[in-house]
Design a protein around this motif. Structure first.
Motif, PDB file in Angstrom:
ATOM      1  N   LEU A  57      49.158  62.604  46.794  1.00 47.16           N
ATOM      2  CA  LEU A  57      50.474  61.985  46.920  1.00 47.16           C
ATOM      3  C   LEU A  57      50.969  62.049  48.360  1.00 47.16           C
ATOM      4  CD1 LEU A  57      52.211  63.277  43.655  1.00 47.16           C
ATOM      5  CD2 LEU A  57      51.169  61.044  44.071  1.00 47.16           C
ATOM      6  N   ASN A  58      50.777  63.176  49.001  1.00 45.39           N
ATOM      7  CA  ASN A  58      51.230  63.311  50.394  1.00 45.39           C
ATOM      8  C   ASN A  58      50.533  62.333  51.324  1.00 45.39           C
ATOM      9  OD1 ASN A  58      53.056  65.355  49.834  1.00 45.39           O
ATOM     10  ND2 ASN A  58      51.657  67.015  50.386  1.00 45.39           N
ATOM     11  N   SER A  59      49.318  61.929  50.975  1.00 42.51           N
ATOM     12  CA  SER A  59      48.566  61.025  51.843  1.00 42.51           C
ATOM     13  C   SER A  59      48.987  59.572  51.679  1.00 42.51           C
ATOM     14  CB  SER A  59      47.064  61.142  51.557  1.00 42.51           C
ATOM     15  OG  SER A  59      46.749  60.617  50.270  1.00 42.51           O
ATOM     16  N   GLY A  60      49.780  59.292  50.645  1.00 37.88           N
ATOM     17  CA  GLY A  60      50.180  57.919  50.377  1.00 37.88           C
ATOM     18  C   GLY A  60      51.535  57.570  50.969  1.00 37.88           C
ATOM     19  N   THR A  61      51.939  56.338  50.750  1.00 38.85           N
ATOM     20  CA  THR A  61      53.228  55.861  51.245  1.00 38.85           C
ATOM     21  C   THR A  61      54.106  55.440  50.072  1.00 38.85           C
ATOM     22  OG1 THR A  61      52.396  53.589  51.494  1.00 38.85           O
ATOM     23  CG2 THR A  61      52.227  55.058  53.416  1.00 38.85           C
ATOM     24  N   VAL A  62      55.407  55.575  50.260  1.00 38.49           N
ATOM     25  CA  VAL A  62      56.401  55.159  49.283  1.00 38.49           C
ATOM     26  C   VAL A  62      57.370  54.222  49.984  1.00 38.49           C
ATOM     27  CG1 VAL A  62      58.317  55.924  47.825  1.00 38.49           C
ATOM     28  CG2 VAL A  62      56.206  57.263  47.913  1.00 38.49           C
ATOM     29  N   GLU A 245      47.561  48.973  36.386  1.00 46.38           N
ATOM     30  CA  GLU A 245      47.233  47.581  36.092  1.00 46.38           C
ATOM     31  C   GLU A 245      48.424  46.779  35.592  1.00 46.38           C
ATOM     32  OE1 GLU A 245      45.075  50.197  35.070  1.00 46.38           O
ATOM     33  OE2 GLU A 245      44.040  49.703  36.944  1.00 46.38           O
ATOM     34  N   ASN A 246      49.332  47.403  34.834  1.00 48.26           N
ATOM     35  CA  ASN A 246      50.417  46.615  34.238  1.00 48.26           C
ATOM     36  C   ASN A 246      51.761  46.781  34.947  1.00 48.26           C
ATOM     37  OD1 ASN A 246      51.569  49.081  33.248  1.00 48.26           O
ATOM     38  ND2 ASN A 246      50.367  48.939  31.372  1.00 48.26           N
ATOM     39  N   CYS A 247      51.853  47.692  35.920  1.00 45.98           N
ATOM     40  CA  CYS A 247      53.160  48.002  36.506  1.00 45.98           C
ATOM     41  C   CYS A 247      53.756  46.852  37.312  1.00 45.98           C
ATOM     42  CB  CYS A 247      53.073  49.257  37.383  1.00 45.98           C
ATOM     43  SG  CYS A 247      51.941  49.115  38.784  1.00 45.98           S
ATOM     44  N   ALA A 248      52.936  46.094  38.021  1.00 43.07           N
ATOM     45  CA  ALA A 248      53.471  45.050  38.891  1.00 43.07           C
ATOM     46  C   ALA A 248      54.171  43.962  38.084  1.00 43.07           C
ATOM     47  CB  ALA A 248      52.363  44.449  39.748  1.00 43.07           C
ATOM     48  N   GLU A 249      53.561  43.562  36.959  1.00 43.03           N
ATOM     49  CA  GLU A 249      54.192  42.530  36.147  1.00 43.03           C
ATOM     50  C   GLU A 249      55.456  43.055  35.479  1.00 43.03           C
ATOM     51  OE1 GLU A 249      53.172  39.206  32.691  1.00 43.03           O
ATOM     52  OE2 GLU A 249      51.723  40.788  33.141  1.00 43.03           O
ATOM     53  N   ASP A 270      46.537  56.096  41.423  1.00 48.11           N
ATOM     54  CA  ASP A 270      47.190  55.209  40.462  1.00 48.11           C
ATOM     55  C   ASP A 270      48.707  55.337  40.530  1.00 48.11           C
ATOM     56  OD1 ASP A 270      44.643  54.543  39.703  1.00 48.11           O
ATOM     57  OD2 ASP A 270      44.883  55.083  37.597  1.00 48.11           O
ATOM     58  N   PHE A 271      49.193  56.576  40.639  1.00 53.04           N
ATOM     59  CA  PHE A 271      50.639  56.769  40.689  1.00 53.04           C
ATOM     60  C   PHE A 271      51.221  56.147  41.962  1.00 53.04           C
ATOM     61  CE2 PHE A 271      54.519  59.482  41.266  1.00 53.04           C
ATOM     62  CZ  PHE A 271      55.191  59.023  40.141  1.00 53.04           C
ATOM     63  N   LEU A 272      50.499  56.190  43.036  1.00 49.84           N
ATOM     64  CA  LEU A 272      50.969  55.556  44.272  1.00 49.84           C
ATOM     65  C   LEU A 272      51.033  54.044  44.120  1.00 49.84           C
ATOM     66  CD1 LEU A 272      49.107  57.787  46.861  1.00 49.84           C
ATOM     67  CD2 LEU A 272      51.603  57.591  46.609  1.00 49.84           C
ATOM     68  N   VAL A 273      50.088  53.459  43.398  1.00 55.83           N
ATOM     69  CA  VAL A 273      50.165  52.025  43.105  1.00 55.83           C
ATOM     70  C   VAL A 273      51.442  51.718  42.334  1.00 55.83           C
ATOM     71  CG1 VAL A 273      49.127  50.131  41.785  1.00 55.83           C
ATOM     72  CG2 VAL A 273      47.677  51.627  43.174  1.00 55.83           C
ATOM     73  N   ILE A 274      51.745  52.542  41.329  1.00 53.82           N
ATOM     74  CA  ILE A 274      52.951  52.343  40.529  1.00 53.82           C
ATOM     75  C   ILE A 274      54.195  52.532  41.389  1.00 53.82           C
ATOM     76  CG2 ILE A 274      54.266  53.233  38.554  1.00 53.82           C
ATOM     77  CD1 ILE A 274      51.507  54.076  37.354  1.00 53.82           C
ATOM     78  N   ALA A 275      54.170  53.530  42.268  1.00 53.30           N
ATOM     79  CA  ALA A 275      55.316  53.787  43.146  1.00 53.30           C
ATOM     80  C   ALA A 275      55.589  52.619  44.074  1.00 53.30           C
ATOM     81  CB  ALA A 275      55.084  55.063  43.956  1.00 53.30           C
ATOM     82  N   ASN A 276      54.581  51.805  44.310  1.00 53.15           N
ATOM     83  CA  ASN A 276      54.733  50.643  45.193  1.00 53.15           C
ATOM     84  C   ASN A 276      54.865  49.332  44.424  1.00 53.15           C
ATOM     85  OD1 ASN A 276      54.179  51.289  48.339  1.00 53.15           O
ATOM     86  ND2 ASN A 276      53.094  52.763  47.052  1.00 53.15           N
ATOM     87  N   ALA A 277      55.055  49.413  43.101  1.00 58.35           N
ATOM     88  CA  ALA A 277      55.064  48.214  42.271  1.00 58.35           C
ATOM     89  C   ALA A 277      56.182  47.251  42.625  1.00 58.35           C
ATOM     90  CB  ALA A 277      55.160  48.589  40.795  1.00 58.35           C
ATOM     91  N   PHE A 278      57.368  47.774  42.858  1.00 57.34           N
ATOM     92  CA  PHE A 278      58.490  46.902  43.183  1.00 57.34           C
ATOM     93  C   PHE A 278      58.330  46.279  44.553  1.00 57.34           C
ATOM     94  CE2 PHE A 278      62.885  46.264  44.833  1.00 57.34           C
ATOM     95  CZ  PHE A 278      63.206  45.209  44.008  1.00 57.34           C
ATOM     96  N   GLU A 279      57.839  47.053  45.499  1.00 59.52           N
ATOM     97  CA  GLU A 279      57.576  46.537  46.835  1.00 59.52           C
ATOM     98  C   GLU A 279      56.537  45.430  46.774  1.00 59.52           C
ATOM     99  OE1 GLU A 279      57.735  46.831  51.250  1.00 59.52           O
ATOM    100  OE2 GLU A 279      59.070  47.180  49.568  1.00 59.52           O
ATOM    101  N   THR A 280      55.510  45.621  45.956  1.00 53.69           N
ATOM    102  CA  THR A 280      54.440  44.626  45.825  1.00 53.69           C
ATOM    103  C   THR A 280      54.965  43.313  45.305  1.00 53.69           C
ATOM    104  OG1 THR A 280      52.795  46.357  45.451  1.00 53.69           O
ATOM    105  CG2 THR A 280      52.239  44.129  44.708  1.00 53.69           C
ATOM    106  N   GLN A 281      55.751  43.362  44.213  1.00 50.95           N
ATOM    107  CA  GLN A 281      56.233  42.112  43.662  1.00 50.95           C
ATOM    108  C   GLN A 281      57.362  41.518  44.492  1.00 50.95           C
ATOM    109  OE1 GLN A 281      59.205  41.187  41.973  1.00 50.95           O
ATOM    110  NE2 GLN A 281      60.241  43.147  42.193  1.00 50.95           N
TER     111      GLN A 281
END
Length: 285
Positions: A57-62, A245-249, A270-281
Protein backbone atom coordinates in the motif's frame (compact mmCIF):
# COMPACT_ATOMS: atom_id res chain seq x y z
CA UNK A 1 -26.72 -17.23 -6.47
CA UNK A 2 -26.19 -16.56 -10.17
CA UNK A 3 -29.80 -15.52 -10.60
CA UNK A 4 -29.19 -12.58 -8.26
CA UNK A 5 -27.35 -10.89 -11.07
CA UNK A 6 -30.65 -10.64 -12.92
CA UNK A 7 -32.71 -9.15 -10.09
CA UNK A 8 -34.16 -5.71 -10.73
CA UNK A 9 -35.75 -3.34 -8.27
CA UNK A 10 -37.92 -0.55 -9.58
CA UNK A 11 -37.41 -0.19 -13.32
CA UNK A 12 -34.93 1.34 -15.70
CA UNK A 13 -35.26 4.94 -14.56
CA UNK A 14 -34.80 4.24 -10.87
CA UNK A 15 -36.50 5.56 -7.77
CA UNK A 16 -35.56 9.18 -8.38
CA UNK A 17 -36.71 9.26 -11.98
CA UNK A 18 -33.14 9.67 -13.21
CA UNK A 19 -31.70 7.20 -15.72
CA UNK A 20 -29.75 4.59 -13.77
CA UNK A 21 -26.99 4.58 -16.37
CA UNK A 22 -26.10 8.25 -15.87
CA UNK A 23 -22.42 8.92 -15.18
CA UNK A 24 -21.61 10.70 -11.94
CA UNK A 25 -20.29 14.21 -12.03
CA UNK A 26 -16.54 14.54 -11.65
CA UNK A 27 -17.03 17.24 -9.02
CA UNK A 28 -18.06 15.77 -5.67
CA UNK A 29 -20.46 17.48 -3.28
CA UNK A 30 -20.74 17.06 0.43
CA UNK A 31 -18.64 17.15 3.57
CA UNK A 32 -15.12 16.55 2.27
CA UNK A 33 -16.12 16.24 -1.36
CA UNK A 34 -14.15 13.01 -1.63
CA UNK A 35 -14.92 9.55 -2.91
CA UNK A 36 -14.51 7.09 -0.02
CA UNK A 37 -12.82 3.68 0.03
CA UNK A 38 -12.62 1.39 3.06
CA UNK A 39 -10.75 -1.89 3.41
CA UNK A 40 -12.18 -4.27 6.02
CA UNK A 41 -9.52 -6.88 6.79
CA UNK A 42 -11.90 -8.73 9.13
CA UNK A 43 -10.14 -11.51 11.13
CA UNK A 44 -7.34 -11.90 8.60
CA UNK A 45 -3.61 -11.37 8.58
CA UNK A 46 -0.41 -12.57 10.19
CA UNK A 47 2.56 -10.41 11.16
CA UNK A 48 4.22 -11.40 7.89
CA UNK A 49 1.23 -10.88 5.59
CA UNK A 50 0.27 -7.56 7.18
CA UNK A 51 3.83 -6.27 6.85
CA UNK A 52 3.78 -7.21 3.15
CA UNK A 53 0.38 -5.59 2.65
CA UNK A 54 1.46 -2.36 4.34
CA UNK A 55 4.56 -2.22 2.11
CA UNK A 56 2.41 -2.76 -0.99
CA UNK A 57 0.00 0.00 0.00
CA UNK A 58 2.79 2.43 0.84
CA UNK A 59 4.30 1.88 -2.60
CA UNK A 60 1.10 2.89 -4.36
CA UNK A 61 -0.64 6.18 -5.02
CA UNK A 62 -4.03 7.47 -3.90
CA UNK A 63 -5.74 10.29 -5.84
CA UNK A 64 -6.42 13.56 -4.07
CA UNK A 65 -10.17 13.20 -4.67
CA UNK A 66 -10.40 9.92 -2.71
CA UNK A 67 -10.29 9.18 1.02
CA UNK A 68 -8.97 5.70 1.85
CA UNK A 69 -9.33 3.84 5.16
CA UNK A 70 -8.07 0.39 6.17
CA UNK A 71 -9.43 -1.60 9.09
CA UNK A 72 -7.10 -4.25 10.57
CA UNK A 73 -7.82 -6.51 13.52
CA UNK A 74 -7.35 -4.96 16.95
CA UNK A 75 -4.03 -6.81 17.32
CA UNK A 76 -2.69 -5.36 14.09
CA UNK A 77 -3.80 -1.76 14.62
CA UNK A 78 -0.60 -0.62 16.42
CA UNK A 79 1.71 -1.97 13.69
CA UNK A 80 -0.44 -0.61 10.87
CA UNK A 81 -0.82 2.79 12.54
CA UNK A 82 2.93 3.08 13.00
CA UNK A 83 3.97 1.84 9.55
CA UNK A 84 1.24 2.72 7.06
CA UNK A 85 1.68 6.03 5.22
CA UNK A 86 -1.07 8.09 6.83
CA UNK A 87 -0.67 10.86 4.30
CA UNK A 88 -2.46 8.39 1.99
CA UNK A 89 -4.45 6.16 4.34
CA UNK A 90 -6.32 6.36 7.64
CA UNK A 91 -6.77 3.46 10.06
CA UNK A 92 -10.11 2.27 11.42
CA UNK A 93 -11.25 -0.23 14.03
CA UNK A 94 -13.81 -2.91 13.15
CA UNK A 95 -16.03 -2.45 16.21
CA UNK A 96 -16.43 -0.78 19.57
CA UNK A 97 -18.55 -1.30 22.66
CA UNK A 98 -21.55 0.76 23.65
CA UNK A 99 -20.13 1.70 27.06
CA UNK A 100 -16.89 3.37 28.10
CA UNK A 101 -14.03 1.91 30.10
CA UNK A 102 -15.17 -0.70 32.59
CA UNK A 103 -15.82 -4.35 33.37
CA UNK A 104 -16.71 -5.45 29.83
CA UNK A 105 -14.46 -8.44 29.15
CA UNK A 106 -13.53 -8.84 25.52
CA UNK A 107 -14.92 -5.47 24.40
CA UNK A 108 -13.08 -2.36 23.19
CA UNK A 109 -14.39 1.05 24.20
CA UNK A 110 -14.66 4.01 21.87
CA UNK A 111 -12.49 5.90 24.36
CA UNK A 112 -9.71 3.31 23.95
CA UNK A 113 -9.85 3.68 20.17
CA UNK A 114 -9.63 7.45 20.41
CA UNK A 115 -6.77 7.16 22.91
CA UNK A 116 -4.94 4.98 20.38
CA UNK A 117 -5.22 7.78 17.83
CA UNK A 118 -7.92 6.22 15.65
CA UNK A 119 -10.54 8.36 13.94
CA UNK A 120 -12.82 5.69 12.43
CA UNK A 121 -14.82 2.63 13.47
CA UNK A 122 -17.01 0.18 11.54
CA UNK A 123 -20.35 -0.51 13.23
CA UNK A 124 -23.31 -2.72 12.37
CA UNK A 125 -21.58 -5.01 9.90
CA UNK A 126 -23.91 -7.84 8.94
CA UNK A 127 -21.45 -10.44 10.21
CA UNK A 128 -21.63 -8.92 13.68
CA UNK A 129 -25.40 -8.46 13.47
CA UNK A 130 -25.75 -12.17 12.67
CA UNK A 131 -23.04 -13.73 14.83
CA UNK A 132 -23.58 -11.54 17.88
CA UNK A 133 -27.27 -10.81 17.47
CA UNK A 134 -26.70 -7.07 17.40
CA UNK A 135 -30.04 -5.32 17.08
CA UNK A 136 -30.70 -2.12 15.17
CA UNK A 137 -31.01 -0.35 18.53
CA UNK A 138 -27.64 -1.60 19.78
CA UNK A 139 -25.95 -0.51 16.55
CA UNK A 140 -27.58 2.91 16.94
CA UNK A 141 -26.41 3.19 20.55
CA UNK A 142 -22.88 2.23 19.51
CA UNK A 143 -22.99 4.82 16.74
CA UNK A 144 -24.02 7.57 19.16
CA UNK A 145 -21.33 6.50 21.64
CA UNK A 146 -18.62 6.54 18.96
CA UNK A 147 -19.69 9.94 17.65
CA UNK A 148 -19.87 11.39 21.16
CA UNK A 149 -16.29 10.16 21.68
CA UNK A 150 -15.13 11.97 18.55
CA UNK A 151 -14.88 9.03 16.18
CA UNK A 152 -16.24 8.90 12.65
CA UNK A 153 -18.51 5.93 11.93
CA UNK A 154 -18.89 3.56 9.01
CA UNK A 155 -22.50 2.48 9.63
CA UNK A 156 -23.34 -0.75 7.79
CA UNK A 157 -26.81 -1.68 6.59
CA UNK A 158 -28.08 -4.39 4.28
CA UNK A 159 -30.65 -7.08 3.60
CA UNK A 160 -30.47 -10.86 3.33
CA UNK A 161 -31.47 -12.73 0.20
CA UNK A 162 -34.69 -13.87 1.88
CA UNK A 163 -35.58 -10.29 2.81
CA UNK A 164 -34.88 -9.08 -0.71
CA UNK A 165 -36.92 -11.77 -2.42
CA UNK A 166 -39.84 -11.45 0.02
CA UNK A 167 -40.20 -7.74 -0.74
CA UNK A 168 -39.05 -6.69 2.74
CA UNK A 169 -35.73 -5.19 1.62
CA UNK A 170 -36.70 -1.53 1.87
CA UNK A 171 -38.47 -2.06 5.18
CA UNK A 172 -35.29 -3.65 6.54
CA UNK A 173 -33.11 -0.78 5.33
CA UNK A 174 -35.59 1.78 6.65
CA UNK A 175 -35.55 0.20 10.11
CA UNK A 176 -31.76 0.02 10.24
CA UNK A 177 -31.39 3.70 9.33
CA UNK A 178 -34.33 4.88 11.44
CA UNK A 179 -32.78 3.39 14.58
CA UNK A 180 -29.64 5.46 14.01
CA UNK A 181 -31.65 8.57 13.12
CA UNK A 182 -33.48 8.28 16.45
CA UNK A 183 -30.16 8.65 18.31
CA UNK A 184 -28.11 10.89 15.99
CA UNK A 185 -28.67 14.46 14.87
CA UNK A 186 -25.31 15.20 13.23
CA UNK A 187 -24.55 12.93 10.26
CA UNK A 188 -21.42 14.78 9.13
CA UNK A 189 -19.09 12.11 10.59
CA UNK A 190 -21.01 9.09 9.29
CA UNK A 191 -20.46 7.12 6.11
CA UNK A 192 -23.29 4.69 5.36
CA UNK A 193 -22.17 1.39 3.84
CA UNK A 194 -24.90 -0.48 1.97
CA UNK A 195 -23.83 -4.12 1.99
CA UNK A 196 -26.38 -6.64 0.72
CA UNK A 197 -25.74 -9.70 2.86
CA UNK A 198 -26.14 -12.02 -0.13
CA UNK A 199 -23.16 -10.35 -1.83
CA UNK A 200 -20.66 -10.36 1.05
CA UNK A 201 -17.88 -12.86 0.48
CA UNK A 202 -19.93 -14.81 -2.07
CA UNK A 203 -18.35 -13.51 -5.25
CA UNK A 204 -21.79 -12.29 -6.30
CA UNK A 205 -21.97 -8.53 -6.66
CA UNK A 206 -24.99 -6.36 -7.30
CA UNK A 207 -25.00 -5.06 -10.84
CA UNK A 208 -24.09 -1.36 -11.12
CA UNK A 209 -27.74 -0.55 -11.83
CA UNK A 210 -28.92 -2.57 -8.82
CA UNK A 211 -26.45 -0.75 -6.58
CA UNK A 212 -27.53 2.62 -8.00
CA UNK A 213 -31.22 1.80 -7.42
CA UNK A 214 -30.71 1.13 -3.72
CA UNK A 215 -28.33 4.05 -3.22
CA UNK A 216 -30.84 6.39 -4.88
CA UNK A 217 -33.50 5.04 -2.54
CA UNK A 218 -31.28 5.69 0.47
CA UNK A 219 -30.50 9.20 -0.77
CA UNK A 220 -34.24 9.87 -0.99
CA UNK A 221 -34.73 8.37 2.49
CA UNK A 222 -32.34 10.93 3.94
CA UNK A 223 -34.10 13.74 2.09
CA UNK A 224 -37.50 12.62 3.40
CA UNK A 225 -36.56 11.53 6.93
CA UNK A 226 -33.58 13.70 7.88
CA UNK A 227 -32.94 16.73 5.67
CA UNK A 228 -32.14 17.79 2.13
CA UNK A 229 -28.71 18.95 3.26
CA UNK A 230 -27.82 15.57 4.76
CA UNK A 231 -29.14 13.82 1.66
CA UNK A 232 -26.79 15.87 -0.50
CA UNK A 233 -23.74 15.57 1.74
CA UNK A 234 -23.75 12.06 3.22
CA UNK A 235 -21.60 9.48 1.51
CA UNK A 236 -23.36 6.19 0.80
CA UNK A 237 -20.86 3.52 -0.23
CA UNK A 238 -21.36 0.02 -1.62
CA UNK A 239 -19.94 -3.20 -0.18
CA UNK A 240 -20.33 -6.73 -1.43
CA UNK A 241 -17.66 -8.58 -3.42
CA UNK A 242 -16.18 -5.37 -4.85
CA UNK A 243 -12.93 -6.13 -6.66
CA UNK A 244 -10.40 -4.69 -9.09
CA UNK A 245 -12.46 -5.85 -12.07
CA UNK A 246 -15.88 -4.42 -11.20
CA UNK A 247 -14.99 -1.28 -9.21
CA UNK A 248 -14.55 1.13 -12.13
CA UNK A 249 -18.03 0.53 -13.52
CA UNK A 250 -19.63 0.71 -10.07
CA UNK A 251 -17.84 4.02 -9.50
CA UNK A 252 -19.65 5.59 -12.45
CA UNK A 253 -23.00 5.42 -10.69
CA UNK A 254 -24.31 8.76 -9.51
CA UNK A 255 -25.26 7.80 -5.96
CA UNK A 256 -22.44 5.33 -5.29
CA UNK A 257 -19.94 7.38 -3.28
CA UNK A 258 -17.33 4.69 -2.77
CA UNK A 259 -16.83 1.16 -1.49
CA UNK A 260 -16.32 -0.86 1.67
CA UNK A 261 -14.13 -3.73 0.48
CA UNK A 262 -13.58 -7.11 2.09
CA UNK A 263 -11.42 -9.81 0.52
CA UNK A 264 -9.90 -7.63 -2.18
CA UNK A 265 -8.55 -5.24 0.48
CA UNK A 266 -6.10 -7.98 1.54
CA UNK A 267 -4.42 -7.82 -1.89
CA UNK A 268 -2.38 -4.64 -2.04
CA UNK A 269 -2.27 -4.18 -5.84
CA UNK A 270 -6.00 -4.92 -6.18
CA UNK A 271 -6.94 -2.57 -3.36
CA UNK A 272 -4.90 0.20 -4.96
CA UNK A 273 -6.82 -0.31 -8.20
CA UNK A 274 -10.06 0.08 -6.23
CA UNK A 275 -8.68 3.14 -4.43
CA UNK A 276 -8.13 4.72 -7.84
CA UNK A 277 -11.51 3.70 -9.29
CA UNK A 278 -13.10 7.12 -9.13
CA UNK A 279 -10.02 8.82 -10.54
CA UNK A 280 -9.97 6.29 -13.39
CA UNK A 281 -13.56 6.85 -14.42
CA UNK A 282 -13.37 10.61 -13.84
CA UNK A 283 -10.45 10.91 -16.25
CA UNK A 284 -12.28 8.84 -18.86
CA UNK A 285 -15.55 10.79 -18.51
Amino acid sequence: MARLMQLSLRGARGLTGRPTSSRRLVTRCGTSGKFWIGGNWKSNGTAESVSKLVDELNSGTVPSNTEVIVSPTFLQIPYVSQNLDQTKFAVSAQNCWVEGYGAYTGEISAEALADAGLNWVILGHSERRALNEESNELVADKTKKALDTGLSVIACIGETLEQRESGEMFNVLDAQLAAIADKVSDWSKIVVAYEPVWAIGTGVVATPDQAQEVHAYLRKWFADKVSADVSKSIRVVYGGSVNAENCAELATKEDVDGFLVGGASLKGPDFLVIANAFETQAVSA
